[in-house]
Design a protein around this motif. Structure first.
Motif, PDB file in Angstrom:
ATOM      1  N   ASP A 151       0.707  -1.205   0.019  1.00  0.00           N
ATOM      2  CA  ASP A 151      -0.046   0.007  -0.041  1.00  0.00           C
ATOM      3  C   ASP A 151       0.788   0.996  -0.018  1.00  0.00           C
ATOM      4  O   ASP A 151       0.444   2.295  -0.512  1.00  0.00           O
ATOM      5  CB  ASP A 151      -0.840  -0.026   1.127  1.00  0.00           C
ATOM      6  N   GLY A 154       3.387   0.481  -3.305  1.00  0.00           N
ATOM      7  CA  GLY A 154       2.362   0.332  -4.480  1.00  0.00           C
ATOM      8  C   GLY A 154       2.919  -1.086  -5.268  1.00  0.00           C
ATOM      9  O   GLY A 154       2.609  -1.125  -6.455  1.00  0.00           O
ATOM     10  N   SER A 156       2.590  -4.955  -6.513  1.00  0.00           N
ATOM     11  CA  SER A 156       1.213  -5.706  -6.622  1.00  0.00           C
ATOM     12  C   SER A 156       1.190  -6.874  -5.820  1.00  0.00           C
ATOM     13  O   SER A 156       2.298  -6.779  -5.202  1.00  0.00           O
ATOM     14  CB  SER A 156       1.156  -6.388  -8.015  1.00  0.00           C
TER      15      SER A 156
ATOM     16  N   ASP B  19      -9.676  -3.162  -4.202  1.00  0.00           N
ATOM     17  CA  ASP B  19      -8.770  -3.144  -4.698  1.00  0.00           C
ATOM     18  C   ASP B  19      -9.213  -3.426  -6.217  1.00  0.00           C
ATOM     19  O   ASP B  19      -8.380  -3.586  -7.322  1.00  0.00           O
ATOM     20  CB  ASP B  19      -7.902  -4.269  -4.619  1.00  0.00           C
ATOM     21  N   GLN B  55      -1.103   6.550   1.649  1.00  0.00           N
ATOM     22  CA  GLN B  55      -0.430   6.713   0.184  1.00  0.00           C
ATOM     23  C   GLN B  55      -0.013   8.099   0.078  1.00  0.00           C
ATOM     24  O   GLN B  55       0.967   8.473  -0.249  1.00  0.00           O
ATOM     25  CB  GLN B  55      -1.523   6.114  -0.880  1.00  0.00           C
ATOM     26  N   GLU B  59       3.797   9.630  -0.085  1.00  0.00           N
ATOM     27  CA  GLU B  59       4.328  10.095  -1.314  1.00  0.00           C
ATOM     28  C   GLU B  59       5.230  11.424  -1.150  1.00  0.00           C
ATOM     29  O   GLU B  59       5.991  11.642  -2.018  1.00  0.00           O
ATOM     30  CB  GLU B  59       3.094  10.531  -2.291  1.00  0.00           C
TER      31      GLU B  59
END
Lengths: 204, 85
Positions: A151, A154, A156, B19, B55, B59
């Protein structure tokens, strides 16, 4: 999926020890490795050690890297092992074998406050971010590493399972547990913020 | 929590649902259930938001200049320190 740098370094040049190509490899992947280590260990000095040791080991092992996984996945794998080594030294009492059977259980749902309506500045305040870091540290290492790779970085499910040498089913189970636990912890935090807002409204 | 036979199965499918890895039929079933079950809707919304907040905030992580310099020095790549864009 892993975001590869615009142009991946040439494996052939890397294997031959080309320093320009090695510098490109380091610049292309160091942020990901540093972030992984920071989230795993919550300590900038330890994260820096992981970063340096990961690239030292990777550069040494490049001539024998077979390219079965991507360079990024391979680097994550080395970095995870380095981070686990530091945790083992600091907490020798905890069992830390990623492949061993899970003892974590799927967290029960106990929080049903809808905090999505909170204003953005409140959701990502410095205090909230500090709470995110604390919450992630409350996960077991097995859950934490899966959550970070999937998460935050990123990757898979397949890439995460390759990096950690786990089955995809195990990755999925641990990911669900990690996400549920973090949702519970964030809900507790934001519920307090909502209560504070309500009491502020009453006063004014 | 408002009990319904679907609350438990939602938990199992939660990750696949957010997802986008669930089939259309199961997605529709979950969405129908959420329309009737407020708690499950809240769980799904806050579950998604938890992931996106991690997320979004991650970042913004950067490598401090000193960390990068010491890394290049340790790797014997001092002559490339200035090459960062």
């Amino acid at each position: 999926m892993i975001k590869e740098p615009l142009q991946e370094p040439s494996l052939q040049l890397l294997r031959s020890g080309d320093r320009t190509e090695i510098a490109r490899l380091v610049d292309g992947h160091s942020l990901n490795i540093y972030r992984l280590a920071l989230k795993m260990l919550a300590n900038p000095q330890d994260a820096e050690d992981v970063l340096q040791n990961t690239f030292l080991k990777a550069i040494q092992a490049l001539p024998t890297f077979e390219g079965r996984s991507s360079l990024a996945t391979w680097l994550y794998r080395i970095a995870v092992n380095e981070a686990l080594m530091i945790i083992r030294k600091q907490k020798p009492e905890i069992e830390l074998d990623l492949q061993s059977e899970d003892t974590d259980e799927t967290p029960a749902l106990t929080q049903f406050t809808d905090w999505c309506c909170l204003p953005e500045w409140e959701l990502v305040s410095a205090e909230a971010k500090n709470h995110f870091d604390k919450a992630i540290q409350q996960l077991s290492e097995k859950l934490r590493v899966v959550f970070i790779l999937r998460d935050i970085e990123g990757l898979s499910i397949h890439e995460t399972s390759t990096a950690l040498d786990l089955t995809e089913t195990t990755v999925k189970t641990r990911l669900l547990r990690a996400r549920l636990k973090l949702r519970e912890l964030l809900s507790v935090y934001y519920e307090e913020r909502l209560d504070m807002e309500k009491s502020d409204e009453k006063i004014s | 929590m408002k009990k319904s036979h679907n609350c438990g199965s939602l938990l199992e499918s939660l990750s696949d649902y957010v997802d986008g890895e669930l089939g259309d039929a199961l997605c529709e079933e979950i969405e129908r259930h959420m329309a009737d079950c407020d708690n499950c809707r809240i769980v799904v919304d806050t579950f998604k938001k938890t992931i996106s907040l991690y997320q979004e905030t991650s970042e913004k992580t950067t490598i401090p200049i000193g960390v990068r310099e010491r890394l290049f020095h340790r790797l014997d790549l001092d002559d490339f320190i200035q090459k960062e864009n």
